[in-house]
Design an enzyme around this catalytic site. Structure first.
Site, mmCIF file in Angstrom:
data_model
loop_
_atom_site.group_PDB
_atom_site.id
_atom_site.type_symbol
_atom_site.label_atom_id
_atom_site.label_comp_id
_atom_site.label_asym_id
_atom_site.label_seq_id
_atom_site.Cartn_x
_atom_site.Cartn_y
_atom_site.Cartn_z
ATOM 1 N N GLN A 113 7.399 -1.895 -18.253
ATOM 2 C CA GLN A 113 6.765 -1.178 -19.357
ATOM 3 C C GLN A 113 5.276 -0.930 -19.103
ATOM 4 O O GLN A 113 4.712 0.061 -19.578
ATOM 5 C CB GLN A 113 7.013 -1.891 -20.695
ATOM 6 N N GLU B 43 4.850 37.793 9.459
ATOM 7 C CA GLU B 43 5.580 36.971 8.496
ATOM 8 C C GLU B 43 6.033 37.793 7.284
ATOM 9 O O GLU B 43 6.584 37.240 6.331
ATOM 10 C CB GLU B 43 4.730 35.772 8.036
ATOM 11 N N GLN C 268 3.958 -17.745 4.677
ATOM 12 C CA GLN C 268 4.794 -16.628 4.278
ATOM 13 C C GLN C 268 5.989 -17.107 3.475
ATOM 14 O O GLN C 268 6.332 -16.541 2.439
ATOM 15 C CB GLN C 268 5.262 -15.885 5.531
ATOM 16 N N SER D 21 7.546 -9.980 1.116
ATOM 17 C CA SER D 21 6.494 -10.117 2.123
ATOM 18 C C SER D 21 7.060 -10.656 3.437
ATOM 19 O O SER D 21 8.110 -11.305 3.450
ATOM 20 C CB SER D 21 5.422 -11.048 1.560
ATOM 21 N N TYR E 61 -1.725 -2.941 -11.461
ATOM 22 C CA TYR E 61 -0.810 -3.880 -12.095
ATOM 23 C C TYR E 61 -0.921 -5.226 -11.378
ATOM 24 O O TYR E 61 -0.833 -5.288 -10.146
ATOM 25 C CB TYR E 61 0.639 -3.381 -12.023
ATOM 26 N N ASN F 154 7.759 -7.559 -9.508
ATOM 27 C CA ASN F 154 9.165 -7.890 -9.259
ATOM 28 C C ASN F 154 9.997 -6.611 -9.125
ATOM 29 O O ASN F 154 9.458 -5.505 -9.089
ATOM 30 C CB ASN F 154 9.701 -8.796 -10.386
ATOM 31 N N HIS G 203 -1.131 39.417 1.889
ATOM 32 C CA HIS G 203 -2.001 38.534 2.679
ATOM 33 C C HIS G 203 -2.818 39.353 3.677
ATOM 34 O O HIS G 203 -3.998 39.113 3.878
ATOM 35 C CB HIS G 203 -1.162 37.507 3.453
#
Lengths: 431, 431
Positions: B186, B410, B255, B233, B124, B209, B415
């Protein structure tokens, strides 16, 4: 097991679905637990212990004496087994250390990455019938190799307030700094927000029930990192006529015994093999202490015959299973075609339980189709990789103009100016 | 800038706070956008384009002709600059490829990891005043190196429905397969759930945003991976008496010009230096086209004098900044003390804008204190690491008993049985 014969590709999307768990209603409950722990701290933890674990706790911290006592209670045979597993896990995860290589991308522009341990780590180990000390090995060993400063462990106490000795022994072996008798969503909350007794950590690891999973999801949104969102465990086995159907059945059952929602999928290019494996499953399941659980899991499971092994692999990649077993003597041509899987077990002697315990690979793996976009736990999970760059005068001279042009094209003139000032100073010095 | 002189350590927690954005109210709105895209697909996207971007779209896909035309519109000077940046980014990210090393943890037990590209990736790129083609380089280049099959890009159209030529040129350069004119929450929804036109992807990258960020948070909960949750940032500069205050000021302003919520922190062991830097900031800010934005950001920013550079580093590690600049000629002793940071810029000639554009490091970095527990984007972000294990008969003989003992401890007997069956077969074969 539901059996399908050469299903149409249009039906695959249906076949790769996992059961959907409605977690919406959990949101409110678990959110309130987190809020409560945030406000009331240790008191909330003790109240939940009474409510959920039916135990009155005086001290949340497991004392050194208890740990020393536990170490004496673990049979030597189990200690030796744990040691073998620990060493293999250590070797494999140690090999994952990344070299810190300085790359000069342009003359005078040096860039590198450095792996730095996440300082504070919290492990969660569920209670209940099985003391999952193997998961402590899987999480504590790479944390130790990474050099995490503080590695704490929360696990629910039994009704007399004690913790299983094998848990305490293994925690001690991998150098866990503190063990707390706290379970459930409230343990995840405590590690995420911190209480008077339990320090706040930056990342939480470990399996758990739906409350624990929901708590992990919610604390992730609050900024605590998590290993992954674990769903029910899964195995997909691709078996051909060189498999051993008894082994295949045993591996399917290893998965099925985990829980009634375990996912078990068997694929083959050979209908006879499928039938033989299913018959072996029916026979072997009768012998299991956890037979009822395994039978429930098998009800939701699938056996599918495809035209050939290629198609089996293709289906497997769409399903993106946590574990894939290639139950065949001829696996060479198949291995490289696997694109989505957590961990792959190659050949007739690589049973899933080898990876669950002692081969050296990690058993904390992506479920629920997440193998499409997530890796299992590894040494990487316990570090951040910080990038560094060092530009000499020569370096900024070489790439400065490119930066100025790009910054201007993006409308960021202070970005441009930071370069221009430096280039001007260098030019003035030269004159 | 607010200025503090040797603040008490008890006050640090206050000083490292970022502004809290109340996102709760966004939840409902963004959730409804996602649901709407899920149900109505392309129609929803076109309706939102009309509503939010004030543009009627006939075709969401950017055509090959438009891309070819855009390539002719980008000035050669900018193309050359982009090429320099691309090559450095390529070199550094290519160096991050992990070797596939087979480790024999025990005789007969081979384990390895393989990096496999995430098949479907969505990027994006926000619209608005600045066409962020640099972010396409930062995300598209490692996606190309990783070998991601499908890399799509969504970006909002301008009011006449077009996309900035530099965006299309750069997307083409890094081999992006399709560009769609869709923006906002969207766009994130469309890539996560798929529409008639836009394919569903497995991981979404890119800044945006608060709506975009919220959408990324929500699709992550639904199973789509995301690069990270980006906040405003940040830069933290540690300057001593060997810095150049004009450079420091320019870097602070780089910045500050990003947005009114940008975070700017200046630390020094020297009050005079701090004052000089602040005066340079006041002078330089007057010259900026984005002066108003920068001044707003500076209002929330901090200058702090500490006793020594060690303490500056300690504060920086607590703050865990996205960018750290060590504005000094003597950085050797400081570098290794940095434990929490996204990217580090060493010395007086390593300005942040070098890393933003062209040094080779990635500029998609953890903000908001997430540098404590997250890494920035790297080649790792575009792959899963699948583990493999292959046990020979010898291998299962060597570790089988350990697995049996641990599985039994266990309570997982299936197993255990998966191993026992194999060990018995091997023993029978030998007899």
């Amino acid at each position: 097991m539901k059996t399908y014969n050469n299903p149409e590709i249009e039906s695959w999307n249906e076949l790769i679905q996992r059961p959907v768990i409605n977690q919406k209603e959990l949101d409110q409950l678990v959110n309130s637990i987190i809020e409560n722990v945030k406000i009331k701290g240790d008191i909330a933890l003790k109240e939940y212990a009474l409510q959920f674990d039916k135990v009155t706790l005086n001290n949340l911290v497991v004392s050194t004496e208890e740990i020393e006592k536990a170490k004496k209670l673990v049979p030597q045979e189990l200690k030796d087994a744990i040691q073998i597993a620990y060493e293999n896990i250590y070797i494999f995860h140690k090999s994952q250390e990344a070299a810190e290589t300085v790359i000069e991308t342009t003359n005078g522009v040096k860039c590198w990455r450095k792996s730095v341990a996440i300082e504070k780590i919290g492990l969660y180990i569920p209670g209940g019938s099985a003391p999952l000390f193997s998961t402590i090995l899987m999480l504590g060993t790479p944390a130790k190799i990474a050099g995490c400063n503080e590695v704490i462990l929360c696990t629910p106490p039994s009704k007399d307030g004690t913790i299983n000795p094998a848990i305490l022994y293994t925690a001690d072996l991998v150098g866990i700094t503190k063990v707390y008798r706290v379970g459930g969503a409230q343990a995840i909350a405590a590690m995420a927000v911190g209480t008077e007794t339990i320090p706040q950590v930056y990342k939480v690891f470990g399996p758990g029930n739906q409350y624990v999973t929901k708590a992990k999801e919610l604390v992730q949104q609050m900024g605590t990192a998590i290993d992954m969102l674990a769903g029910p465990s899964e195995v997909l086995i691709i078996a051909d006529n060189t498999c051993n159907p008894e082994f295949v059945a045993a591996d399917l059952l290893s998965q099925a015994e985990h829980g009634p929602d375990s996912q078990v999928v068997l694929l083959s290019d050979n209908e006879d093999i499928l039938t033989k494996c299913q018959m072996a499953v029916q026979r072997q399941v009768q012998l299991l202490p956890r037979k009822e659980i395994a039978l429930k899991a098998l009800e939701n499971s699938q056996s599918i015959v495809f035209n050939d092994l290629e198609e089996c692999i293709e289906f497997s990649n769409r399903y993106a299973p946590e574990h894939v077993i290639l139950a065949s003597e001829n696996t060479n041509s198949l291995i490289n075609k696997i694109t989505n899987a957590g961990s792959v077990f190659i050949g007739n002697y690589s049973c899933e339980s080898a990876g669950d315990y002692a081969s050296g690979t990690n058993h904390t793996l992506p479920t629920n189709g997440f193998a499409k976009n997530y890796s299992g736990v590894s040494l990487d999970s316990f570090v951040k990789k910080i990038t560094f760059q060092e530009l000499s005068k020569q370096g900024i001279e070489n790439i400065g103009e490119a930066i100025e042009i790009m910054a201007e094209a993006e409308g960021l003139f202070a970005h441009k100016s930071a370069v221009t000032l430096r280039l001007n100073e260098i030019r003035n010095d030269k004159n």
